[in-house]
Design a protein around this motif. Structure first.
Motif, PDB file in Angstrom:
ATOM      1  N   SER A   1      33.315  16.184  -2.082  1.00 31.13           N
ATOM      2  CA  SER A   1      33.351  15.903  -0.643  1.00 31.13           C
ATOM      3  C   SER A   1      32.818  17.088   0.151  1.00 31.13           C
ATOM      4  O   SER A   1      32.105  16.914   1.151  1.00 31.13           O
ATOM      5  CB  SER A   1      34.780  15.570  -0.210  1.00 31.13           C
ATOM      6  OG  SER A   1      35.224  14.361  -0.793  1.00 31.13           O
ATOM      7  N   ILE A   2      33.164  18.308  -0.286  1.00 30.51           N
ATOM      8  CA  ILE A   2      32.635  19.498   0.386  1.00 30.51           C
ATOM      9  C   ILE A   2      31.122  19.527   0.279  1.00 30.51           C
ATOM     10  O   ILE A   2      30.408  19.778   1.252  1.00 30.51           O
ATOM     11  CB  ILE A   2      33.254  20.784  -0.220  1.00 30.51           C
ATOM     12  CG1 ILE A   2      34.745  20.870   0.122  1.00 30.51           C
ATOM     13  CG2 ILE A   2      32.531  22.029   0.301  1.00 30.51           C
ATOM     14  CD1 ILE A   2      35.478  21.992  -0.585  1.00 30.51           C
ATOM     15  N   SER A   3      30.614  19.246  -0.916  1.00 30.30           N
ATOM     16  CA  SER A   3      29.172  19.247  -1.133  1.00 30.30           C
ATOM     17  C   SER A   3      28.473  18.181  -0.295  1.00 30.30           C
ATOM     18  O   SER A   3      27.386  18.406   0.253  1.00 30.30           O
ATOM     19  CB  SER A   3      28.875  19.013  -2.612  1.00 30.30           C
ATOM     20  OG  SER A   3      27.492  18.917  -2.848  1.00 30.30           O
TER      21      SER A   3
ATOM     22  N   ASN B   1      30.873  21.018   8.968  1.00 30.52           N
ATOM     23  CA  ASN B   1      31.065  22.455   9.211  1.00 30.52           C
ATOM     24  C   ASN B   1      32.544  22.820   9.270  1.00 30.52           C
ATOM     25  O   ASN B   1      32.973  23.612  10.098  1.00 30.52           O
ATOM     26  CB  ASN B   1      30.370  22.877  10.519  1.00 30.52           C
ATOM     27  CG  ASN B   1      30.147  24.380  10.602  1.00 30.52           C
ATOM     28  OD1 ASN B   1      30.043  25.063   9.575  1.00 30.52           O
ATOM     29  ND2 ASN B   1      30.088  24.903  11.818  1.00 30.52           N
ATOM     30  N   ALA B   2      33.324  22.240   8.356  1.00 30.15           N
ATOM     31  CA  ALA B   2      34.764  22.503   8.325  1.00 30.15           C
ATOM     32  C   ALA B   2      35.089  23.754   7.509  1.00 30.15           C
ATOM     33  O   ALA B   2      35.797  24.643   7.980  1.00 30.15           O
ATOM     34  CB  ALA B   2      35.511  21.299   7.754  1.00 30.15           C
ATOM     35  N   PHE B   3      34.587  23.818   6.285  1.00 31.48           N
ATOM     36  CA  PHE B   3      34.834  24.990   5.433  1.00 31.48           C
ATOM     37  C   PHE B   3      33.823  26.079   5.762  1.00 31.48           C
ATOM     38  O   PHE B   3      32.614  25.846   5.760  1.00 31.48           O
ATOM     39  CB  PHE B   3      34.719  24.624   3.956  1.00 31.48           C
ATOM     40  CG  PHE B   3      36.006  24.135   3.350  1.00 31.48           C
ATOM     41  CD1 PHE B   3      36.960  25.036   2.887  1.00 31.48           C
ATOM     42  CD2 PHE B   3      36.271  22.779   3.272  1.00 31.48           C
ATOM     43  CE1 PHE B   3      38.152  24.582   2.335  1.00 31.48           C
ATOM     44  CE2 PHE B   3      37.454  22.314   2.711  1.00 31.48           C
ATOM     45  CZ  PHE B   3      38.409  23.225   2.252  1.00 31.48           C
ATOM     46  N   VAL B   4      34.331  27.282   6.026  1.00 30.92           N
ATOM     47  CA  VAL B   4      33.476  28.448   6.223  1.00 30.92           C
ATOM     48  C   VAL B   4      33.309  29.188   4.908  1.00 30.92           C
ATOM     49  O   VAL B   4      32.203  29.564   4.528  1.00 30.92           O
ATOM     50  CB  VAL B   4      34.077  29.386   7.298  1.00 30.92           C
ATOM     51  CG1 VAL B   4      33.198  30.617   7.487  1.00 30.92           C
ATOM     52  CG2 VAL B   4      34.247  28.642   8.620  1.00 30.92           C
TER      53      VAL B   4
ATOM     54  N   LYS C   1      38.705  28.570   3.236  1.00 32.36           N
ATOM     55  CA  LYS C   1      39.130  28.885   4.610  1.00 32.36           C
ATOM     56  C   LYS C   1      38.318  28.040   5.589  1.00 32.36           C
ATOM     57  O   LYS C   1      37.124  27.795   5.394  1.00 32.36           O
ATOM     58  CB  LYS C   1      38.925  30.377   4.892  1.00 32.36           C
ATOM     59  CG  LYS C   1      39.707  31.294   3.954  1.00 32.36           C
ATOM     60  CD  LYS C   1      41.207  31.192   4.162  1.00 32.36           C
ATOM     61  CE  LYS C   1      41.708  31.957   5.374  1.00 32.36           C
ATOM     62  NZ  LYS C   1      41.598  33.410   5.257  1.00 32.36           N
ATOM     63  N   LEU C   2      39.002  27.624   6.671  1.00 32.15           N
ATOM     64  CA  LEU C   2      38.469  26.580   7.544  1.00 32.15           C
ATOM     65  C   LEU C   2      38.099  27.078   8.934  1.00 32.15           C
ATOM     66  O   LEU C   2      38.728  27.985   9.485  1.00 32.15           O
ATOM     67  CB  LEU C   2      39.504  25.458   7.644  1.00 32.15           C
ATOM     68  CG  LEU C   2      39.797  24.752   6.316  1.00 32.15           C
ATOM     69  CD1 LEU C   2      41.125  24.025   6.363  1.00 32.15           C
ATOM     70  CD2 LEU C   2      38.668  23.794   5.965  1.00 32.15           C
ATOM     71  N   ASN C   3      37.096  26.438   9.488  1.00 32.53           N
ATOM     72  CA  ASN C   3      36.554  26.775  10.801  1.00 32.53           C
ATOM     73  C   ASN C   3      37.601  26.613  11.904  1.00 32.53           C
ATOM     74  O   ASN C   3      38.543  25.812  11.784  1.00 32.53           O
ATOM     75  CB  ASN C   3      35.353  25.870  11.078  1.00 32.53           C
ATOM     76  CG  ASN C   3      34.398  26.456  12.097  1.00 32.53           C
ATOM     77  OD1 ASN C   3      34.708  27.419  12.791  1.00 32.53           O
ATOM     78  ND2 ASN C   3      33.216  25.865  12.188  1.00 32.53           N
TER      79      ASN C   3
END
Length: 520
Positions: free
Chosen positions: A17-19, A26-29, A107-109
């Motif tokens: 899902s991240i990929s 732009n949730a995960f930094v 870690k998240l935006n």
């Protein structure tokens, strides 16, 4: 079954899902090392198979807001000021989850230092609401209308909504967990102030900041809360075990006496909210509420009535004063907390060679974004000798009035303030056990309408108008996804608020709303 849910298989779904989604959302930094996640997931799966799990969350993939310190990954707070900062310690709430077997996904935006309502004030760009792209092919993402994910915990809400992680921790100062939860269609829970340790949470407004959770279900929120709601000697604002016991005893004594008084009627009514009184604050019915939000609020009231609750109109007269009081107190505390970023001890330091005072000026001008600079200036003005009495002290008095208003409305005692009438008076009156309100005035707005220099900051500050009152009073509150907007099919949440320390009532009412949504 829990092995399948939390163990080896689920880490693949999160990384996929991240990929697939993160480039757009732009949730995960920062994302943790995939091999480390895989190894921890394999260990968790073995523990589930052998019946030696650490907790119900063993193997769950978590994301953490960028203002929660972790030794493994950066803690930037969405700011250039801390762009390369890595904490030497881990926040207590994160540590407790790790001890329970939770896996750090990344870690998240967030809005810079938590200052914002739409996650547009981040040094890595805004977060986008994932509901426009879920189940779509990546090549079609460019054709989607960008919507706000809410803020300041927008990255946390968007990550959970798009299944990039099982759950996430955020922070809530004036609605920063509940507003993005409503926009993204997840459960956003803010416990009573002091329930969860703030050790390792980078401060914005110290008397308001609360660690909160973003999950897909109410029960998941409760499971996480039960694990991280612990006494912490490192945090002077965290409730001691003695205080927790006193709150539990006061609430149990009240519940027992009330149950005895209404024993017959409750026994004859098996519905889940039999004997529960729900208050509808009249001051929350503001002109800015969209017709769709009003209609869904009414539908939520009907759902609670059908579940056996008695619905009572109530009044919180100080509600119109809460936004001004919150901004006054929040900016004042922010100006004090952010003075530590001087370019000398840690964080960004300007390359401009100059004297000490000039170094501060250049460092802060380069390191802080415009919204943070604006709030620092407002807070500094509030704390000046000429303004302190007129603004800061007056806001503190309003805050106490807000607390008193809630105490007069709730049937349960407030064991911390002690400001409540005899228990017999409360049981036999129309005082309520919980409040039901909207979370936001509408569904997620278009990103272009909340992002850019053309946006009036005063108007933007009103986005939290429905979530600020319980924050000022330190009360537990939860955003429960309830339905979709009639026009745009984006999520709308309803907010449940209860007396200080009575998180169980919030969960109880939240489950009823959640179940009704599932059956719609």
């Amino acid at each position: 079954m829990r092995v399948d849910l939390f163990g080896f298989r689920k880490f693949r779904e999160a990384l996929e899902s991240i990929s697939k989604y993160n480039k757009y959302v732009n949730a995960f930094v920062d994302v943790a090392d995939p091999q480390t996640i895989r190894d921890q997931a394999e260990e968790s799966a073995r523990r589930w198979e052998s019946g030696q799990t650490k907790s119900p969350l063993d193997g769950a993939i978590f994301g953490y807001k960028m203002n929660l310190c972790t030794k493994e990954l950066r803690t930037t707070c969405g700011s250039n000021m801390l762009n390369n900062f890595k904490s030497p310690y881990t926040a207590t709430a994160v540590e407790l989850l790790q001890e329970a077997g939770a896996i750090t996904g990344g870690k998240l935006n967030m809005d810079e230092f938590g200052m914002g309502s739409h996650n547009v004030f981040s040094n890595v760009g805004p977060v986008r609401n994932p509901h426009g792209i879920l189940d779509r092919a990546p090549e079609s993402f460019d054709n989607v209308e960008d919507r706000s994910a809410g803020g300041s915990s927008g990255g946390s809400a968007a990550a959970v909504a798009s299944k990039m992680c099982f759950a996430a921790l955020g922070s809530d100062t004036g609605g920063s967990v509940r507003l993005p939860a409503s926009y993204c269609g997840v459960v956003g829970f803010k416990p009573s102030y002091g329930r969860i340790s703030r050790w390792g949470l980078v401060a914005y407004g110290s008397s308001l900041d609360t660690v909160g959770t973003l999950t897909r279900t109410v029960d998941d929120a409760k499971t996480i809360f039960d694990i991280i709601s612990k006494e912490d000697e490192k945090d002077s604002t965290c409730l001691t075990q003695r205080q927790r016991d006193a709150i539990a005893k006061a609430l149990k004594d009240f519940s027992d006496k009330e149950a005895k008084l209404h024993e017959d009627s409750i026994r004859n009514d098996p519905r889940p909210l039999s004997g529960v009184r729900i208050g509808i604050p009249q001051e929350f019915n503001i002109a800015e509420l969209s017709p769709a939000t009003k209609e869904l609020w009414k539908r939520g009231i009907r759902v609670l009535k059908d579940a056996g609750a008695k619905v009572v109109p109530v009044s919180i007269p100080t509600t119109p004063l809460t936004v001004g009081a919150y901004l006054t107190l929040g900016t004042a505390e922010a100006s004090s907390n952010l003075q530590r970023y001087d370019g000398i001890r840690y964080g960004h330091q300007s390359d401009v060679p100059d004297e000490k005072d000039e170094l501060y000026i250049h460092t802060r001008s380069e390191g802080f974004g415009k919204e943070v600079r604006r709030r620092i200036l407002l807070g500094t003005y509030v704390l000046t000798s000429g303004s302190f009495n007129n603004f800061f002290l007056r806001a503190q008095k309003i805050r106490q009035m807000v607390r008193n208003d809630f105490d007069r409305v709730f049937a349960q005692p407030n064991a911390i303030t002690g400001s409540y009438s005899p228990i017999e008076d409360r049981i036999q009156s129309d005082r309520v056990h919980a409040l039901l309100t909207p979370v936001a005035v509408e569904t997620a707005p278009k990103l272009e309408d909340v992002f850019g220099d053309h946006i009036d900051p005063i108007t933007a500050y009103l986005d939290d108008i429905l979530t600020i009152p319980p924050s000022l009073a330190g009360l537990p509150a939860m955003s429960v996804p309830f339905a979709k907007g009639l026009d745009d099919n984006f999520p709308i949440g309803l907010q449940v608020i209860s007396q200080y320390g009575d998180e169980e009532m919030v969960f109880k009412v939240g489950r009823v709303l959640e179940k009704s949504r599932e059956s719609m």
